[in-house]
Design a protein around this motif. Structure first.
Motif, PDB file in Angstrom:
ATOM      1  N   SER A 125     153.290  18.433 -28.702  1.00 16.42           N
ATOM      2  CA  SER A 125     152.083  18.204 -29.501  1.00 16.42           C
ATOM      3  C   SER A 125     150.864  18.378 -28.605  1.00 16.42           C
ATOM      4  O   SER A 125     150.745  17.705 -27.583  1.00 16.42           O
ATOM      5  CB  SER A 125     152.092  16.784 -30.086  1.00 16.42           C
ATOM      6  N   LEU A 126     149.971  19.283 -28.987  1.00 12.22           N
ATOM      7  CA  LEU A 126     148.762  19.529 -28.204  1.00 12.22           C
ATOM      8  C   LEU A 126     147.547  19.521 -29.124  1.00 12.22           C
ATOM      9  O   LEU A 126     147.600  20.042 -30.239  1.00 12.22           O
ATOM     10  CB  LEU A 126     148.831  20.881 -27.486  1.00 12.22           C
ATOM     11  N   CYS A 127     146.453  18.939 -28.639  1.00 16.20           N
ATOM     12  CA  CYS A 127     145.201  19.010 -29.385  1.00 16.20           C
ATOM     13  C   CYS A 127     144.686  20.445 -29.326  1.00 16.20           C
ATOM     14  O   CYS A 127     145.173  21.268 -28.545  1.00 16.20           O
ATOM     15  CB  CYS A 127     144.173  18.044 -28.804  1.00 16.20           C
ATOM     16  N   SER A 128     143.698  20.756 -30.139  1.00 11.40           N
ATOM     17  CA  SER A 128     143.226  22.137 -30.226  1.00 11.40           C
ATOM     18  C   SER A 128     142.698  22.650 -28.890  1.00 11.40           C
ATOM     19  O   SER A 128     142.888  23.821 -28.541  1.00 11.40           O
ATOM     20  CB  SER A 128     142.139  22.251 -31.301  1.00 11.40           C
ATOM     21  N   SER A 165     140.757   8.650 -36.604  1.00 13.08           N
ATOM     22  CA  SER A 165     141.345   9.989 -36.539  1.00 13.08           C
ATOM     23  C   SER A 165     141.393  10.635 -37.918  1.00 13.08           C
ATOM     24  O   SER A 165     141.059  11.813 -38.083  1.00 13.08           O
ATOM     25  CB  SER A 165     142.752   9.906 -35.943  1.00 13.08           C
ATOM     26  N   VAL A 166     141.799   9.865 -38.940  1.00 17.03           N
ATOM     27  CA  VAL A 166     141.853  10.397 -40.306  1.00 17.03           C
ATOM     28  C   VAL A 166     140.449  10.765 -40.782  1.00 17.03           C
ATOM     29  O   VAL A 166     140.240  11.805 -41.426  1.00 17.03           O
ATOM     30  CB  VAL A 166     142.506   9.372 -41.252  1.00 17.03           C
ATOM     31  N   ALA A 167     139.469   9.925 -40.455  1.00 19.50           N
ATOM     32  CA  ALA A 167     138.087  10.216 -40.853  1.00 19.50           C
ATOM     33  C   ALA A 167     137.602  11.514 -40.218  1.00 19.50           C
ATOM     34  O   ALA A 167     136.930  12.329 -40.868  1.00 19.50           O
ATOM     35  CB  ALA A 167     137.177   9.055 -40.458  1.00 19.50           C
ATOM     36  N   ALA A 168     137.951  11.728 -38.945  1.00 20.48           N
ATOM     37  CA  ALA A 168     137.546  12.960 -38.265  1.00 20.48           C
ATOM     38  C   ALA A 168     138.193  14.178 -38.916  1.00 20.48           C
ATOM     39  O   ALA A 168     137.570  15.237 -39.051  1.00 20.48           O
ATOM     40  CB  ALA A 168     137.919  12.880 -36.787  1.00 20.48           C
ATOM     41  N   GLN A 169     139.444  14.043 -39.353  1.00 22.78           N
ATOM     42  CA  GLN A 169     140.115  15.157 -40.019  1.00 22.78           C
ATOM     43  C   GLN A 169     139.442  15.487 -41.344  1.00 22.78           C
ATOM     44  O   GLN A 169     139.296  16.652 -41.710  1.00 22.78           O
ATOM     45  CB  GLN A 169     141.584  14.815 -40.244  1.00 22.78           C
ATOM     46  N   ARG A 170     139.016  14.473 -42.074  1.00 22.46           N
ATOM     47  CA  ARG A 170     138.363  14.720 -43.366  1.00 22.46           C
ATOM     48  C   ARG A 170     137.019  15.408 -43.192  1.00 22.46           C
ATOM     49  O   ARG A 170     136.652  16.300 -43.965  1.00 22.46           O
ATOM     50  CB  ARG A 170     138.162  13.401 -44.109  1.00 22.46           C
ATOM     51  N   LEU A 171     136.271  14.988 -42.169  1.00 19.44           N
ATOM     52  CA  LEU A 171     134.923  15.527 -41.989  1.00 19.44           C
ATOM     53  C   LEU A 171     134.907  16.812 -41.174  1.00 19.44           C
ATOM     54  O   LEU A 171     133.942  17.570 -41.226  1.00 19.44           O
ATOM     55  CB  LEU A 171     134.033  14.479 -41.307  1.00 19.44           C
ATOM     56  N   SER A 184     147.527  -4.354 -32.150  1.00 23.42           N
ATOM     57  CA  SER A 184     148.077  -3.608 -33.283  1.00 23.42           C
ATOM     58  C   SER A 184     146.977  -3.180 -34.246  1.00 23.42           C
ATOM     59  O   SER A 184     146.971  -2.050 -34.757  1.00 23.42           O
ATOM     60  CB  SER A 184     149.122  -4.454 -34.014  1.00 23.42           C
ATOM     61  N   GLU A 185     146.019  -4.079 -34.501  1.00 18.44           N
ATOM     62  CA  GLU A 185     144.932  -3.720 -35.413  1.00 18.44           C
ATOM     63  C   GLU A 185     143.979  -2.721 -34.764  1.00 18.44           C
ATOM     64  O   GLU A 185     143.409  -1.867 -35.442  1.00 18.44           O
ATOM     65  CB  GLU A 185     144.170  -4.980 -35.844  1.00 18.44           C
ATOM     66  N   ALA A 186     143.814  -2.817 -33.445  1.00 19.51           N
ATOM     67  CA  ALA A 186     142.968  -1.841 -32.752  1.00 19.51           C
ATOM     68  C   ALA A 186     143.565  -0.442 -32.860  1.00 19.51           C
ATOM     69  O   ALA A 186     142.842   0.549 -33.023  1.00 19.51           O
ATOM     70  CB  ALA A 186     142.805  -2.237 -31.287  1.00 19.51           C
ATOM     71  N   SER A 187     144.907  -0.356 -32.793  1.00 22.25           N
ATOM     72  CA  SER A 187     145.551   0.950 -32.929  1.00 22.25           C
ATOM     73  C   SER A 187     145.376   1.493 -34.343  1.00 22.25           C
ATOM     74  O   SER A 187     145.210   2.698 -34.543  1.00 22.25           O
ATOM     75  CB  SER A 187     147.037   0.848 -32.576  1.00 22.25           C
ATOM     76  N   ARG A 188     145.390   0.597 -35.345  1.00 21.44           N
ATOM     77  CA  ARG A 188     145.168   1.039 -36.725  1.00 21.44           C
ATOM     78  C   ARG A 188     143.732   1.531 -36.906  1.00 21.44           C
ATOM     79  O   ARG A 188     143.478   2.490 -37.632  1.00 21.44           O
ATOM     80  CB  ARG A 188     145.464  -0.098 -37.700  1.00 21.44           C
ATOM     81  N   LEU A 189     142.788   0.867 -36.243  1.00 22.43           N
ATOM     82  CA  LEU A 189     141.398   1.315 -36.318  1.00 22.43           C
ATOM     83  C   LEU A 189     141.258   2.711 -35.715  1.00 22.43           C
ATOM     84  O   LEU A 189     140.543   3.569 -36.254  1.00 22.43           O
ATOM     85  CB  LEU A 189     140.489   0.325 -35.586  1.00 22.43           C
ATOM     86  N   ALA A 190     141.957   2.955 -34.594  1.00 27.88           N
ATOM     87  CA  ALA A 190     141.921   4.286 -33.982  1.00 27.88           C
ATOM     88  C   ALA A 190     142.526   5.326 -34.916  1.00 27.88           C
ATOM     89  O   ALA A 190     142.049   6.463 -35.006  1.00 27.88           O
ATOM     90  CB  ALA A 190     142.668   4.263 -32.646  1.00 27.88           C
ATOM     91  N   GLU A 191     143.580   4.936 -35.636  1.00 28.31           N
ATOM     92  CA  GLU A 191     144.209   5.858 -36.588  1.00 28.31           C
ATOM     93  C   GLU A 191     143.253   6.182 -37.734  1.00 28.31           C
ATOM     94  O   GLU A 191     143.153   7.330 -38.181  1.00 28.31           O
ATOM     95  CB  GLU A 191     145.496   5.238 -37.127  1.00 28.31           C
ATOM     96  N   VAL A 192     142.527   5.161 -38.220  1.00 29.56           N
ATOM     97  CA  VAL A 192     141.552   5.379 -39.289  1.00 29.56           C
ATOM     98  C   VAL A 192     140.457   6.331 -38.817  1.00 29.56           C
ATOM     99  O   VAL A 192     140.026   7.228 -39.547  1.00 29.56           O
ATOM    100  CB  VAL A 192     140.949   4.035 -39.746  1.00 29.56           C
ATOM    101  N   ALA A 218     143.917  12.656 -31.376  1.00 27.72           N
ATOM    102  CA  ALA A 218     144.954  12.557 -32.402  1.00 27.72           C
ATOM    103  C   ALA A 218     144.593  13.353 -33.647  1.00 27.72           C
ATOM    104  O   ALA A 218     145.400  13.454 -34.564  1.00 27.72           O
ATOM    105  CB  ALA A 218     145.185  11.089 -32.774  1.00 27.72           C
ATOM    106  N   ALA A 219     143.391  13.905 -33.684  1.00 25.41           N
ATOM    107  CA  ALA A 219     142.981  14.733 -34.820  1.00 25.41           C
ATOM    108  C   ALA A 219     143.239  16.199 -34.500  1.00 25.41           C
ATOM    109  O   ALA A 219     143.075  16.635 -33.363  1.00 25.41           O
ATOM    110  CB  ALA A 219     141.497  14.513 -35.118  1.00 25.41           C
ATOM    111  N   PHE A 220     143.668  16.954 -35.502  1.00 26.40           N
ATOM    112  CA  PHE A 220     143.920  18.389 -35.351  1.00 26.40           C
ATOM    113  C   PHE A 220     144.917  18.662 -34.227  1.00 26.40           C
ATOM    114  O   PHE A 220     144.669  19.459 -33.319  1.00 26.40           O
ATOM    115  CB  PHE A 220     142.612  19.140 -35.096  1.00 26.40           C
TER     116      PHE A 220
END
Length: 484
Positions: free
Chosen positions: A291-294, A156-162, A146-154, A267-269
């Motif tokens: 849902s499709l990635c770019s 993804s969010v970081a990639a979206q910001r940058l 569960s925590e590994a999945s949260r790390l992957a989500e973090v 999971a980004a974009f």
């Protein structure tokens, strides 16, 4: 065991250039795959990090010929070469090789790693270690799923910001800064990076805003991709989403917030893709959305990836109709390239992606895995020859092969002529000469694929013409040709 180790080392070295070529030419895109990492995972079982490391090592070996040669002979292992390539340059190559094989005893990958991590690139083995803040340290994390999945989500969010992928060090720095300094107040939920496109409703011409250069023309496919999931602004009207927000959330929840293509972990974009476009009557039903990635979204609009509804679920296929993820030899790549080119030609001629998918799909009843190339009937121009006479391309019914034309149900001559002219135009847009298109249409109308008793639709006639097979010719004395 020694012989096996040497063969394995030789195989690893033989893989270097093909892997780099596949990455540089993006050949994996012809198979509908989203990245070189996915290609490596499906073909070799590599993880994303392992694929990236293999590519880095392959690139480094181009400038380290001695290390490459010693590796090919089995004198160095992959793990040792992987670590040495982080610091060695052509000037220090031989020194690092000599250090790694001192006295004929090969150092292990772990031993080499412990030394390499303390040196800068271009340093010699005998140089003093670099300052601690410049050393590379490998950190292994162990946690629950569960925590590994949260790390992957973090991540993804970081990639979206940058706006780009995030390596381990950048992610750790962002996490540490957020924890030690506190997250920014008023964090926006949507990505701050947005792109403005102008798309013509009539012709599909697309322009993108490019800073000081203003609007610059781009491929119309870019506009098609954007219109699947965008905010549309029209003069005098309120902004509107092409997908209602509640529907978009439902689709992303169903697809677990990532690309729905099997094996893709992006999971980004992520965009919401309309299988049947809205301009072709497609709606916002969940069954029509994915849902499709770019990368996969672009591939779907170019015909390199085909998304179909199948028994209440989504089915993903390559351009040639075989299941997505199947990887064969060069013939597979060529077949997919041919199919996607003809997909784009049909779309250019009709303006309909759904029409193109149906026209090029395998025949009903075919096993998708064993089905023939859907473009096998597309003949190169050279197969008809410049000297072929119109009377030599007679329809099959006039030669007594198969059903005769007069056995088919009567059709309106005006409607049939209009339909023939329209489909002939599509065939010529694919590269056929006029007489070749006419020959294919004659074969299609005289064949068994079309239903007897009713006029065929445009899709049915085009599909039958593509499957009619190229006219085969052979040279005769005097330079004339005849069809066999």
């Amino acid at each position: 065991m020694v012989a096996i180790a040497r063969r394995r080392a030789a195989d690893d070295v033989a893989l270097l250039e093909p892997l780099l070529i596949a990455a540089e030419t993006r050949a994996y895109e012809l198979l509908g795959l989203g990245s070189i990492q996915e290609y490596g995972a499906r073909l070799f079982g590599w993880g994303g990090r392992q694929t990236r490391e293999r590519l880095r090592v392959a690139s480094a070996m181009r400038s380290l010929p001695e290390m490459r040669e010693r590796w090919a002979r089995g004198e160095l292992t992959y793990t040792v070469v992987r670590e040495l390539s982080r610091v060695a340059t052509p000037a220090e190559e031989n020194e690092w090789i000599a250090w790694a094989t001192t006295g004929g005893v090969r150092r292990t990958g772990h031993e080499v790693q412990q030394v390499v991590m303390r040196h800068r690139r271009g340093a010699r083995p005998t140089d003093a270690p670099a300052p601690f803040e410049e050393q590379r340290v490998r950190v292994v994390l162990e946690m629950s799923g569960s925590e590994a999945s949260r790390l992957a989500e973090v991540r993804s969010v970081a990639a979206q910001r940058l706006g780009h992928s995030v390596d381990d060090e950048t992610l750790a720095k962002m996490l540490f800064d957020a924890f030690l300094r506190g997250s920014e107040a008023g964090e926006r939920e949507s990505s701050p990076h947005q792109v403005k496109l102008t798309v013509c409703d009539r012709c599909g011409a697309t322009e993108r805003e490019s800073g000081a250069e203003g609007l610059v023309p781009v491929d119309p496919v870019v506009g098609e991709v954007a219109l699947c999931d965008a905010q549309v602004l029209r003069a005098g009207e309120r902004a509107a989403q092409t997908v209602p927000p509640a529907t978009r959330r439902a689709v992303l929840r169903r697809d677990e917030g990532k690309c729905a293509v099997p094996g893709c972990r992006h999971a980004a974009f992520v965009d919401v893709h309309h299988i049947d476009r809205q301009v072709e009557g497609g709606g916002h039903e969940l069954a029509n959305l994915a849902s499709l990635c770019s990368v996969h979204h672009d591939a779907a609009h170019r015909g390199r990836l085909v998304v179909r509804r199948h028994e209440g679920d989504l089915r993903f296929e390559r351009a040639d109709g075989q299941p997505y993820g199947a990887i064969g030899g060069a013939a597979d790549t060529a077949r997919c390239a041919s199919a996607s080119q003809h997909f784009e030609a049909v779309v250019a001629g009709t303006g309909s992606e759904r029409f193109a998918r149906e026209a090029l799909r395998p025949a009903a009843g075919d096993d998708p895995v064993k089905s023939p190339d859907p473009t096998a009937g597309l003949a190169p121009r050279s197969q008809c020859g410049e000297g072929a006479r119109r009377d030599e391309l007679a329809p099959r019914s006039q030669r007594g092969e198969g059903a005769r034309r007069d056995e088919l149900a009567p059709r309106s001559h005006a409607a049939e002529a209009a339909l023939r002219e329209e489909v002939a135009g599509l065939l010529t847009s694919m590269g056929y000469r006029t007489r070749e298109a006419e020959w294919l249409l004659d074969r299609a109308l005289a064949g068994d694929e079309l239903s007897v008793g009713r006029a065929p639709s445009k899709v049915e006639l085009l599909r039958a013409a593509l499957r009619a097979g190229p006219p085969r010719v052979e040279a005769r004395k005097g330079g004339s040709r005849r069809r066999r």
